[in-house]
Design a protein around this motif. Sequence first.
Motif, PDB file in Angstrom:
ATOM      1  N   UNK A  22      12.570  12.845   1.069  1.00 24.98           N
ATOM      2  CA  UNK A  22      11.741  11.672   0.837  1.00 24.98           C
ATOM      3  C   UNK A  22      12.059  11.023  -0.499  1.00 24.98           C
ATOM      4  N   UNK A  23      11.937   9.707  -0.521  1.00 24.48           N
ATOM      5  CA  UNK A  23      11.969   8.949  -1.765  1.00 24.48           C
ATOM      6  C   UNK A  23      10.521   8.630  -2.113  1.00 24.48           C
ATOM      7  N   UNK A  24      10.173   8.765  -3.377  1.00 25.54           N
ATOM      8  CA  UNK A  24       8.809   8.513  -3.819  1.00 25.54           C
ATOM      9  C   UNK A  24       8.800   7.454  -4.910  1.00 25.54           C
ATOM     10  N   UNK A  25       7.780   6.602  -4.856  1.00 25.52           N
ATOM     11  CA  UNK A  25       7.552   5.599  -5.898  1.00 25.52           C
ATOM     12  C   UNK A  25       6.095   5.687  -6.311  1.00 25.52           C
ATOM     13  N   UNK A  26       5.849   5.726  -7.618  1.00 23.46           N
ATOM     14  CA  UNK A  26       4.488   5.800  -8.132  1.00 23.46           C
ATOM     15  C   UNK A  26       4.143   4.483  -8.815  1.00 23.46           C
ATOM     16  N   UNK A  27       2.945   3.979  -8.536  1.00 24.38           N
ATOM     17  CA  UNK A  27       2.475   2.714  -9.076  1.00 24.38           C
ATOM     18  C   UNK A  27       1.109   2.925  -9.722  1.00 24.38           C
ATOM     19  N   UNK A  28       0.777   2.086 -10.694  1.00 31.00           N
ATOM     20  CA  UNK A  28      -0.543   2.070 -11.309  1.00 31.00           C
ATOM     21  C   UNK A  28      -0.955   0.606 -11.425  1.00 31.00           C
ATOM     22  N   UNK A  33      -4.457  -5.350  -6.222  1.00 31.92           N
ATOM     23  CA  UNK A  33      -2.991  -5.377  -6.263  1.00 31.92           C
ATOM     24  C   UNK A  33      -2.415  -4.094  -5.680  1.00 31.92           C
ATOM     25  N   UNK A  34      -3.107  -2.988  -5.849  1.00 27.80           N
ATOM     26  CA  UNK A  34      -2.654  -1.722  -5.268  1.00 27.80           C
ATOM     27  C   UNK A  34      -2.685  -1.796  -3.748  1.00 27.80           C
ATOM     28  N   UNK A  35      -3.741  -2.370  -3.213  1.00 23.26           N
ATOM     29  CA  UNK A  35      -3.822  -2.533  -1.750  1.00 23.26           C
ATOM     30  C   UNK A  35      -2.692  -3.404  -1.230  1.00 23.26           C
ATOM     31  N   UNK A  36      -2.447  -4.517  -1.926  1.00 25.99           N
ATOM     32  CA  UNK A  36      -1.373  -5.429  -1.503  1.00 25.99           C
ATOM     33  C   UNK A  36      -0.016  -4.742  -1.592  1.00 25.99           C
ATOM     34  N   UNK A  37       0.203  -3.974  -2.651  1.00 27.02           N
ATOM     35  CA  UNK A  37       1.485  -3.270  -2.820  1.00 27.02           C
ATOM     36  C   UNK A  37       1.686  -2.247  -1.709  1.00 27.02           C
ATOM     37  N   UNK A  38       0.635  -1.501  -1.372  1.00 26.82           N
ATOM     38  CA  UNK A  38       0.740  -0.510  -0.303  1.00 26.82           C
ATOM     39  C   UNK A  38       1.017  -1.189   1.041  1.00 26.82           C
ATOM     40  N   UNK A  39       0.336  -2.307   1.315  1.00 25.31           N
ATOM     41  CA  UNK A  39       0.590  -3.047   2.564  1.00 25.31           C
ATOM     42  C   UNK A  39       2.042  -3.528   2.624  1.00 25.31           C
ATOM     43  N   UNK A  54       1.064   6.819   2.084  1.00 23.03           N
ATOM     44  CA  UNK A  54       0.541   7.109   0.755  1.00 23.03           C
ATOM     45  C   UNK A  54       0.478   8.624   0.614  1.00 23.03           C
ATOM     46  N   UNK A  55       1.199   9.154  -0.348  1.00 23.15           N
ATOM     47  CA  UNK A  55       1.224  10.600  -0.544  1.00 23.15           C
ATOM     48  C   UNK A  55       0.000  11.066  -1.327  1.00 23.15           C
ATOM     49  N   UNK A  56      -0.346  10.347  -2.385  1.00 22.04           N
ATOM     50  CA  UNK A  56      -1.518  10.699  -3.174  1.00 22.04           C
ATOM     51  C   UNK A  56      -2.014   9.469  -3.912  1.00 22.04           C
ATOM     52  N   UNK A  57      -3.282   9.497  -4.306  1.00 20.90           N
ATOM     53  CA  UNK A  57      -3.830   8.408  -5.086  1.00 20.90           C
ATOM     54  C   UNK A  57      -5.018   8.911  -5.882  1.00 20.90           C
ATOM     55  N   UNK A  58      -5.328   8.199  -6.986  1.00 17.03           N
ATOM     56  CA  UNK A  58      -6.497   8.515  -7.796  1.00 17.03           C
ATOM     57  C   UNK A  58      -6.905   7.280  -8.583  1.00 17.03           C
ATOM     58  N   UNK A  59      -8.182   7.231  -8.944  1.00 21.00           N
ATOM     59  CA  UNK A  59      -8.676   6.148  -9.769  1.00 21.00           C
ATOM     60  C   UNK A  59      -8.627   6.593 -11.221  1.00 21.00           C
ATOM     61  N   UNK A  63      -9.971   1.969 -14.422  1.00 24.14           N
ATOM     62  CA  UNK A  63     -10.242   1.265 -13.175  1.00 24.14           C
ATOM     63  C   UNK A  63      -9.018   1.028 -12.313  1.00 24.14           C
ATOM     64  N   UNK A  64      -7.831   1.231 -12.849  1.00 25.64           N
ATOM     65  CA  UNK A  64      -6.608   1.083 -12.051  1.00 25.64           C
ATOM     66  C   UNK A  64      -6.496   2.214 -11.042  1.00 25.64           C
ATOM     67  N   UNK A  65      -5.719   1.969 -10.014  1.00 23.20           N
ATOM     68  CA  UNK A  65      -5.429   2.974  -9.002  1.00 23.20           C
ATOM     69  C   UNK A  65      -3.988   3.421  -9.200  1.00 23.20           C
ATOM     70  N   UNK A  66      -3.793   4.716  -9.344  1.00 22.82           N
ATOM     71  CA  UNK A  66      -2.445   5.280  -9.431  1.00 22.82           C
ATOM     72  C   UNK A  66      -2.150   5.916  -8.081  1.00 22.82           C
ATOM     73  N   UNK A  67      -1.057   5.514  -7.462  1.00 18.50           N
ATOM     74  CA  UNK A  67      -0.737   6.047  -6.142  1.00 18.50           C
ATOM     75  C   UNK A  67       0.761   6.245  -5.984  1.00 18.50           C
TER      76      UNK A  67
END
Length: 76
Positions: A22-28, A33-39, A54-59, A63-67
């Motif tokens: 697997x290739x993984x990319x992590x975003x914050x 914007x996190x929802x739009x990026x995941x879509x 989505x492998x993992x996510x946390x708030x 207030x940002x979402x790291x996923x």
Amino acid sequence: MISRPRDLAGRMAGRRTRDDGYLRETFSLPREKARAKARDFLTRYPKQAYMSGVESWRELPDGNIEFTMRRLRSAD
């Protein structure tokens, strides 16, 4: 040097290499914007072909979402 469990976990995670194909990319990003990026990611790499998701996510406290999104290297 004072070591905490969090420090040890960070060092161990840095050494680990995942060779599961697997290739993984992590975003914050802010929530919307996190929802739009995941879509967008799932549109570009459909689950049927790339087993993406989505492998993992946390708030985060700010207030940002790291996923982390993952996908197979190729659909072939």
